[in-house]
Design an enzyme around this catalytic site. Structure first.
Site, short mmCIF file in Angstrom:
data_model
loop_
_atom_site.label_atom_id
_atom_site.label_comp_id
_atom_site.label_asym_id
_atom_site.label_seq_id
_atom_site.Cartn_x
_atom_site.Cartn_y
_atom_site.Cartn_z
N LYS A 71 -27.35 -17.54 -17.56
CA LYS A 71 -28.30 -18.06 -15.51
C LYS A 71 -28.32 -17.22 -14.88
CE LYS A 71 -26.72 -22.75 -15.97
NZ LYS A 71 -25.67 -24.03 -15.37
N TYR A 131 -33.37 -21.80 -11.74
CA TYR A 131 -33.18 -20.41 -12.00
C TYR A 131 -33.24 -20.36 -13.56
CZ TYR A 131 -30.71 -25.30 -12.96
OH TYR A 131 -30.17 -26.65 -13.32
N ASP A 171 -20.83 -35.47 -11.48
CA ASP A 171 -19.79 -35.23 -11.28
C ASP A 171 -18.27 -34.84 -10.83
OD1 ASP A 171 -21.77 -33.21 -11.81
OD2 ASP A 171 -22.16 -32.33 -9.59
#
Length: 184
Positions: A71, A131, A171
């Site tokens: 990335k 990204y 997450d």
């Protein structure tokens, strides 16, 4: 464009030359030649962008092979603290992390090669993070580690009060580093 080495091999910061005048600014945000001159052969296949409010903590994520991703990350508007964690089992810096502030003002970028977990914390409302990636997303290849893992000891609170952090359910369900088995 300057390439700045970090303490972790293969992870580097790109600092572009910015030309400013009364109209605004211009800079080259990517050059294949710069990467090749640094010994990195990449083929970017997709660009991604996120919009986040202050306190959004995204990460720590990666994708396992055959969908591992490199990335090239940057901030267009706002600011983040960006973190990369080395999860290459044979690396001398396995389990170590590097953090840097990326912003729409400093124009810095971070190259995060395959073999690293990645995450960021937004420091301002209306932050636009973008990204370029070297492989396509594959849900079955997702891997990750909890943002506040004690082994990794990432000091997110140095940048923002944890009471302001915003998380996804995904997450919050990630494992600890001690129970994580790296595929790299």
């Amino acid at each position: 464009m300057n390439i700045i080495e970090t303490p972790i091999k293969d992870l580097f910061v790109l600092e572009p030359k910015v030309w400013k005048d009364n109209r605004g600014y211009f800079y080259e945000s990517y050059s294949q030649k710069v990467f090749e001159d640094a010994g990195v052969k990449v083929n970017f296949v997709q660009d991604n962008q996120s919009f986040s409010q202050k306190g959004a903590l995204r990460g720590l994520h990666a994708q396992a092979s055959p969908f591992a991703q490199g990335k090239l990350v940057r901030v267009i508007q706002g600011s983040v603290v960006d973190v990369a964690v080395d999860i290459r089992k044979n690396s001398a810096t396995y389990g170590q992390h590097f953090a840097i502030e990326l912003s729409g003002e400093n124009h810095k970028q971070l190259w995060v090669p395959p073999g690293f977990l990645h995450g960021f914390l937004t420091l301002e409302d209306d932050t636009i993070f973008t990204y370029k990636v070297t492989n396509y997303y594959d849900k079955a290849s997702e891997i990750g580690v909890m943002w506040n893992d004690p082994t990794l000891n990432i000091d997110w609170a140095a940048y923002l009060d944890p009471s302001e952090f915003l998380f996804s359910d995904k997450d919050l369900a990630l494992s600890n580093f001690d129970s994580f088995t790296s595929p790299f």
